[in-house]
Design a protein around this motif. Structure first.
Motif, PDB file in Angstrom:
ATOM      1  N   PHE A 112     -10.969  21.443  81.357  1.00 28.62           N
ATOM      2  CA  PHE A 112     -10.287  22.778  80.801  1.00 28.62           C
ATOM      3  C   PHE A 112     -10.545  23.873  81.977  1.00 28.62           C
ATOM      4  CE2 PHE A 112     -12.667  20.386  77.565  1.00 28.62           C
ATOM      5  CZ  PHE A 112     -11.841  19.931  76.667  1.00 28.62           C
ATOM      6  N   GLY A 113      -9.451  24.443  82.201  1.00 25.64           N
ATOM      7  CA  GLY A 113      -9.511  25.166  83.520  1.00 25.64           C
ATOM      8  C   GLY A 113      -8.698  26.691  82.822  1.00 25.64           C
ATOM      9  N   GLY A 114      -8.975  27.662  83.800  1.00 24.87           N
ATOM     10  CA  GLY A 114      -8.256  28.699  83.637  1.00 24.87           C
ATOM     11  C   GLY A 114      -8.783  29.641  82.490  1.00 24.87           C
ATOM     12  N   PRO A 115      -7.865  30.329  81.640  1.00 30.65           N
ATOM     13  CA  PRO A 115      -8.507  31.395  80.662  1.00 30.65           C
ATOM     14  C   PRO A 115      -9.260  30.298  79.444  1.00 30.65           C
ATOM     15  CG  PRO A 115      -5.923  31.234  80.598  1.00 30.65           C
ATOM     16  CD  PRO A 115      -6.476  30.394  81.625  1.00 30.65           C
ATOM     17  N   LEU A 116      -8.755  29.317  79.471  1.00 30.09           N
ATOM     18  CA  LEU A 116      -9.505  28.550  78.496  1.00 30.09           C
ATOM     19  C   LEU A 116     -11.130  28.011  78.602  1.00 30.09           C
ATOM     20  CD1 LEU A 116      -9.467  26.756  75.727  1.00 30.09           C
ATOM     21  CD2 LEU A 116      -8.871  24.722  76.986  1.00 30.09           C
ATOM     22  N   ARG A 117     -11.453  28.133  80.015  1.00 32.26           N
ATOM     23  CA  ARG A 117     -12.698  28.111  80.595  1.00 32.26           C
ATOM     24  C   ARG A 117     -13.458  29.220  80.214  1.00 32.26           C
ATOM     25  NH1 ARG A 117     -14.775  25.044  85.829  1.00 32.26           N
ATOM     26  NH2 ARG A 117     -13.586  23.208  84.730  1.00 32.26           N
ATOM     27  N   LEU A 118     -13.025  30.427  80.210  1.00 34.77           N
ATOM     28  CA  LEU A 118     -13.543  31.781  79.923  1.00 34.77           C
ATOM     29  C   LEU A 118     -13.843  31.713  78.477  1.00 34.77           C
ATOM     30  CD1 LEU A 118     -14.382  34.438  81.261  1.00 34.77           C
ATOM     31  CD2 LEU A 118     -11.988  35.197  80.028  1.00 34.77           C
ATOM     32  N   VAL A 119     -12.785  31.187  77.740  1.00 31.51           N
ATOM     33  CA  VAL A 119     -13.155  31.057  76.341  1.00 31.51           C
ATOM     34  C   VAL A 119     -14.317  30.087  76.003  1.00 31.51           C
ATOM     35  CG1 VAL A 119     -12.362  30.294  73.995  1.00 31.51           C
ATOM     36  CG2 VAL A 119     -10.740  31.446  75.481  1.00 31.51           C
ATOM     37  N   LEU A 120     -14.586  29.247  76.798  1.00 27.06           N
ATOM     38  CA  LEU A 120     -15.655  28.220  76.415  1.00 27.06           C
ATOM     39  C   LEU A 120     -17.122  28.677  76.834  1.00 27.06           C
ATOM     40  CD1 LEU A 120     -13.912  24.746  77.159  1.00 27.06           C
ATOM     41  CD2 LEU A 120     -14.163  25.746  75.174  1.00 27.06           C
ATOM     42  N   PHE A 121     -16.919  29.794  77.435  1.00 22.40           N
ATOM     43  CA  PHE A 121     -18.233  30.304  77.845  1.00 22.40           C
ATOM     44  C   PHE A 121     -18.496  31.819  77.077  1.00 22.40           C
ATOM     45  CE2 PHE A 121     -18.129  26.983  81.250  1.00 22.40           C
ATOM     46  CZ  PHE A 121     -19.550  26.948  81.330  1.00 22.40           C
ATOM     47  N   THR A 122     -17.514  31.956  76.448  1.00 24.85           N
ATOM     48  CA  THR A 122     -17.671  33.395  75.631  1.00 24.85           C
ATOM     49  C   THR A 122     -17.468  33.395  74.128  1.00 24.85           C
ATOM     50  OG1 THR A 122     -15.276  33.734  76.225  1.00 24.85           O
ATOM     51  CG2 THR A 122     -17.183  34.865  77.669  1.00 24.85           C
ATOM     52  N   LEU A 123     -16.128  33.064  73.733  1.00 23.65           N
ATOM     53  CA  LEU A 123     -16.104  33.033  72.190  1.00 23.65           C
ATOM     54  C   LEU A 123     -16.402  31.685  71.364  1.00 23.65           C
ATOM     55  CD1 LEU A 123     -12.503  34.840  71.805  1.00 23.65           C
ATOM     56  CD2 LEU A 123     -14.513  35.428  71.014  1.00 23.65           C
ATOM     57  N   LEU A 124     -16.059  30.665  72.324  1.00 24.01           N
ATOM     58  CA  LEU A 124     -16.542  29.531  71.595  1.00 24.01           C
ATOM     59  C   LEU A 124     -17.399  28.725  72.849  1.00 24.01           C
ATOM     60  CD1 LEU A 124     -13.276  27.612  70.709  1.00 24.01           C
ATOM     61  CD2 LEU A 124     -15.274  28.130  69.102  1.00 24.01           C
TER      62      LEU A 124
ATOM     63  N   HIS B  61     -16.384  29.252  54.059  1.00 26.51           N
ATOM     64  CA  HIS B  61     -17.126  28.121  54.557  1.00 26.51           C
ATOM     65  C   HIS B  61     -16.303  27.150  55.257  1.00 26.51           C
ATOM     66  CE1 HIS B  61     -20.463  25.329  54.462  1.00 26.51           C
ATOM     67  NE2 HIS B  61     -19.586  24.359  54.396  1.00 26.51           N
ATOM     68  N   SER B  62     -15.279  26.721  54.896  1.00 26.65           N
ATOM     69  CA  SER B  62     -14.303  25.949  55.552  1.00 26.65           C
ATOM     70  C   SER B  62     -14.026  26.393  56.903  1.00 26.65           C
ATOM     71  CB  SER B  62     -13.088  25.382  54.741  1.00 26.65           C
ATOM     72  OG  SER B  62     -13.315  25.231  53.565  1.00 26.65           O
ATOM     73  N   LEU B  63     -13.561  27.807  57.105  1.00 31.31           N
ATOM     74  CA  LEU B  63     -13.211  28.344  58.280  1.00 31.31           C
ATOM     75  C   LEU B  63     -14.264  27.991  59.182  1.00 31.31           C
ATOM     76  CD1 LEU B  63     -10.940  29.675  59.677  1.00 31.31           C
ATOM     77  CD2 LEU B  63     -12.119  31.883  58.868  1.00 31.31           C
ATOM     78  N   SER B  64     -15.562  28.482  59.039  1.00 31.02           N
ATOM     79  CA  SER B  64     -16.646  28.367  59.743  1.00 31.02           C
ATOM     80  C   SER B  64     -16.954  27.140  60.261  1.00 31.02           C
ATOM     81  CB  SER B  64     -17.881  28.959  59.074  1.00 31.02           C
ATOM     82  OG  SER B  64     -17.642  30.329  58.529  1.00 31.02           O
ATOM     83  N   ARG B  65     -16.749  26.266  59.444  1.00 31.92           N
ATOM     84  CA  ARG B  65     -17.089  24.685  59.566  1.00 31.92           C
ATOM     85  C   ARG B  65     -16.038  24.183  60.438  1.00 31.92           C
ATOM     86  NH1 ARG B  65     -21.121  20.956  59.308  1.00 31.92           N
ATOM     87  NH2 ARG B  65     -20.199  19.937  60.750  1.00 31.92           N
ATOM     88  N   GLN B  66     -14.735  24.584  60.402  1.00 28.51           N
ATOM     89  CA  GLN B  66     -13.681  24.079  61.477  1.00 28.51           C
ATOM     90  C   GLN B  66     -13.884  24.769  62.661  1.00 28.51           C
ATOM     91  OE1 GLN B  66     -11.611  21.913  60.885  1.00 28.51           O
ATOM     92  NE2 GLN B  66     -10.886  22.159  58.682  1.00 28.51           N
ATOM     93  N   LEU B  67     -14.459  26.220  63.005  1.00 30.00           N
ATOM     94  CA  LEU B  67     -14.772  26.779  63.889  1.00 30.00           C
ATOM     95  C   LEU B  67     -15.774  25.994  64.655  1.00 30.00           C
ATOM     96  CD1 LEU B  67     -14.699  30.662  63.207  1.00 30.00           C
ATOM     97  CD2 LEU B  67     -13.070  29.122  64.739  1.00 30.00           C
ATOM     98  N   LEU B  68     -16.777  25.468  63.972  1.00 26.89           N
ATOM     99  CA  LEU B  68     -17.951  24.659  64.461  1.00 26.89           C
ATOM    100  C   LEU B  68     -17.335  23.358  64.953  1.00 26.89           C
ATOM    101  CD1 LEU B  68     -21.012  24.564  65.166  1.00 26.89           C
ATOM    102  CD2 LEU B  68     -21.325  23.643  62.684  1.00 26.89           C
ATOM    103  N   ASP B  69     -16.705  22.681  64.226  1.00 27.91           N
ATOM    104  CA  ASP B  69     -16.081  21.469  64.510  1.00 27.91           C
ATOM    105  C   ASP B  69     -15.238  21.671  65.905  1.00 27.91           C
ATOM    106  OD1 ASP B  69     -17.168  20.122  62.482  1.00 27.91           O
ATOM    107  OD2 ASP B  69     -15.460  20.116  61.395  1.00 27.91           O
ATOM    108  N   ILE B  70     -14.551  22.978  65.901  1.00 27.75           N
ATOM    109  CA  ILE B  70     -13.832  23.056  67.518  1.00 27.75           C
ATOM    110  C   ILE B  70     -14.856  22.956  68.363  1.00 27.75           C
ATOM    111  CG2 ILE B  70     -12.606  24.703  68.476  1.00 27.75           C
ATOM    112  CD1 ILE B  70     -11.119  25.382  65.928  1.00 27.75           C
ATOM    113  N   LEU B  71     -15.955  23.884  68.198  1.00 23.11           N
ATOM    114  CA  LEU B  71     -16.944  23.949  69.322  1.00 23.11           C
ATOM    115  C   LEU B  71     -17.493  22.678  69.778  1.00 23.11           C
ATOM    116  CD1 LEU B  71     -18.940  26.625  70.283  1.00 23.11           C
ATOM    117  CD2 LEU B  71     -20.554  25.075  69.422  1.00 23.11           C
ATOM    118  N   ILE B  72     -17.753  21.954  68.810  1.00 26.49           N
ATOM    119  CA  ILE B  72     -18.520  20.586  68.894  1.00 26.49           C
ATOM    120  C   ILE B  72     -17.365  19.691  69.793  1.00 26.49           C
ATOM    121  CG2 ILE B  72     -19.219  18.499  67.900  1.00 26.49           C
ATOM    122  CD1 ILE B  72     -20.254  20.170  65.564  1.00 26.49           C
ATOM    123  N   THR B  73     -16.088  19.647  69.177  1.00 21.11           N
ATOM    124  CA  THR B  73     -15.181  19.036  70.084  1.00 21.11           C
ATOM    125  C   THR B  73     -14.968  19.250  71.351  1.00 21.11           C
ATOM    126  OG1 THR B  73     -13.823  18.901  67.946  1.00 21.11           O
ATOM    127  CG2 THR B  73     -12.675  18.444  69.988  1.00 21.11           C
TER     128      THR B  73
END
Lengths: 261, 265
Positions: free
Chosen positions: B197-209, B176-188
């Motif tokens: 945010f550029g480069g590979p991070l932008r790709l992550v922001l449209f795929t994994l997170l 639960h805590s891990l999932s909550r932290q992942l959600l918090d990261i996404l919200i952040t």
């Protein structure tokens, strides 16, 4: 001596519990690294737009690493206390030969001793990776004891928040407010010198800048001059929060006895 | 087929009404939570108020743009927690065997699990989100329908993400805590301007997170009314919803009963 041993046992159990909650620990570490990454990018953009501060962007990332380290290392026991109050579990803890709020503080300190080193390493590695620079070693060494003390005081304030649920039933909204006060008045993400003067004055009347901006400021302005005054402030707020918790618990147990539990 | 759909819609409506009744039962507590969450969001904005007050613009983003981004993210998340608040409690349900009573109900388990809870604070998110969108100045009579659509898509994207993150509990214990932290990261990520945010991070922001689907793309659609962005947003969100349902169903096959005794209904 046996009194201390009792609380030491509480701290040890809490430390081993914290060490076993690996998912939460790693989640926090990941969140920490992400926040530092976001802010490293933000400060780069701010530098492009014309930095409104004397400090360099790298120092601001290290500042955030320090403030977030203090905040994320702090065990937040208010929810557990609130649940114990709501369920009535607190009633069977009262006859024990230990003080309930002091045991809560001991548990927080135990968890803090596990979290702070790990998150400290994450802070150091992430901040170094994002900036490629390191602040003066002396400032970092000053930061460790001050940050730990600040974290302990903050943990005690969360215990006070939890105790408020004796009267409020749900103290969560107060927790949110405290979080945001830490955010603004504590200078969690922005050093206080960026805020309007009136807000800086208001902040100085609260414990929050001593808990976050004070220790974090060591990495921007150096520690030698600020350390003695900050030590006095932290000492004052430590006594204040400890006294507040004792007072709240005394009032709470009085009303419990009056209403028959 | 149509009859089935109508039945499910009626069920959803009943579920929503019940959870709203439950959350508003303690009126004082409900109002307090809602107000404090709205204040909480407003306080967060002090950061942007101070920073953008000093530098004016960040890579082409002004205060209004940040308000719109924040507004869409807060409104989408608030709507999700207000109507499908069970999404962030899925891991607890799974861990504690709380899905048992839902499995023997004649309606879809996932729908039941999502709709059985509502958060009082979510209404604070929802109202403050709408407030920030209005403050941004991007809303007009012409763009109101588009903005509403974007909030709805953000709500669906948040729902899909929560189902996926909180279904981790099917695979491992105490996540639960891990999932909550992942959600918090996404919200952040969803609350900070996209150009940071550029480069590979932008790709992550449209795929994994996929923060891109909960705030960046919806904000872009409200501002520019681009049809291609809108299509991309809807297609991406549909994909994440499909994926979330698949992940939940795959997890449900591994689910072991908690053998818990209790009353449900």
């Amino acid at each position: 001596m046996s009194t201390y041993r009792k609380y030491w046992a509480f701290a040890r159990v809490a430390a081993s519990e914290a060490a076993n909650q690996r998912a939460e620990l790693y989640g926090r570490a990941l969140f920490f690294a992400v926040i530092l990454g976001v802010f490293a990018a933000l400060w780069r953009a701010v530098a492009e737009a014309g930095m409104p501060l004397r400090a360099e962007q790298e120092k601001l990332v290290w500042y955030l690493a320090a403030t977030e380290w203090i905040l994320l290392s702090t065990p937040q026991r208010h929810m557990q206390i609130q649940d114990e109050v709501r369920r009535g579990d607190v009633a069977y803890q009262l006859p024990r030969p230990v003080s309930y709020p002091r045991a809560a503080l001991a548990q927080c300190l135990g968890a803090l001793l596990v979290r702070a080193p790990l998150l400290g390493v994450v802070a150091f590695v992430s901040a170094f990776a994002f900036t490629g620079r390191m602040p003066a070693l002396q400032s970092l060494l000053w930061l460790v004891p001050f940050g730990m003390l600040a974290s302990a005081i903050l943990a005690e304030l969360y215990v006070a928040l939890g105790l408020l649920s004796f009267w409020l039933t749900d103290a969560t909204p107060l927790y949110w407010v405290t979080g945001k006060l830490l955010f603004i008045l504590g200078g969690l993400m922005l050093p206080l010198e960026l805020y309007p003067r009136w807000l800086q004055r208001v902040a100085l009347c609260t414990p929050f800048p001593s808990l976050l901006a004070g220790p974090g400021g060591f990495l921007i302005n150096g520690a030698e001059q600020a350390a003695p005054l900050l030590a006095l402030r932290l000492l004052f707020w430590a006594c204040f929060s400890f006294g507040l918790v004792e007072l709240l618990f005394w009032r709470a147990t009085r009303s419990l006895q009056v209403s028959g539990g | 087929m149509l009859k089935n759909l109508a039945n499910t819609a009626r069920f959803c409506w009943a579920l929503l009404r019940t959870s709203l009744k439950a959350v508003t039962a303690l009126r004082g507590s409900f109002l307090l939570s809602m107000t404090f969450m709205a204040l909480n969001n407003a306080t967060f904005f002090v950061f942007w108020w101070v920073l953008l007050g000093r530098v004016g613009t960040l890579r082409g983003w002004y205060m209004a743009d940040v308000q719109l981004l924040f507004g869409i993210s807060a409104a989408g998340f608030g709507l999700m927690q207000a109507t499908l608040g069970g999404a962030v409690h899925l891991s607890t349900l799974i861990d504690e065997g709380g899905l048992d009573p839902l499995l023997c109900q004649p309606k879809p388990t996932l729908l039941y699990a999502l709709g059985c809870r509502s958060q009082a604070s979510a209404f604070g998110d929802l109202f403050s989100g709408v407030g920030f969108m209005l403050l941004s100045g991007y809303l007009s009579w012409h763009s109101a329908a588009r903005a509403l659509l974007c909030v709805l898509v953000s709500f669906l994207a948040y729902t899909a993400i929560c189902i996926s993150f909180f279904s981790l509990a099917f695979g491992a214990k105490k996540t639960h805590s891990l999932s909550r932290q992942l959600l918090d990261i996404l919200i952040t990520f969803s609350l900070y301007p996209e150009p940071l945010f550029g480069g590979p991070l932008r790709l992550v922001l449209f795929t994994l997170l996929p923060a891109g689907f909960v705030s960046y793309l919806p904000a872009r659609v409200v501002k520019s009314a681009s049809t291609s962005d809108l299509l991309c947003l809807m297609a991406g969100t549909a994909f994440y919803l499909w994926l979330a349902v698949r992940i939940f169903q795959a997890g449900l096959r591994r689910y072991a009963s908690g053998s818990r005794f209790g009353v449900f209904g």
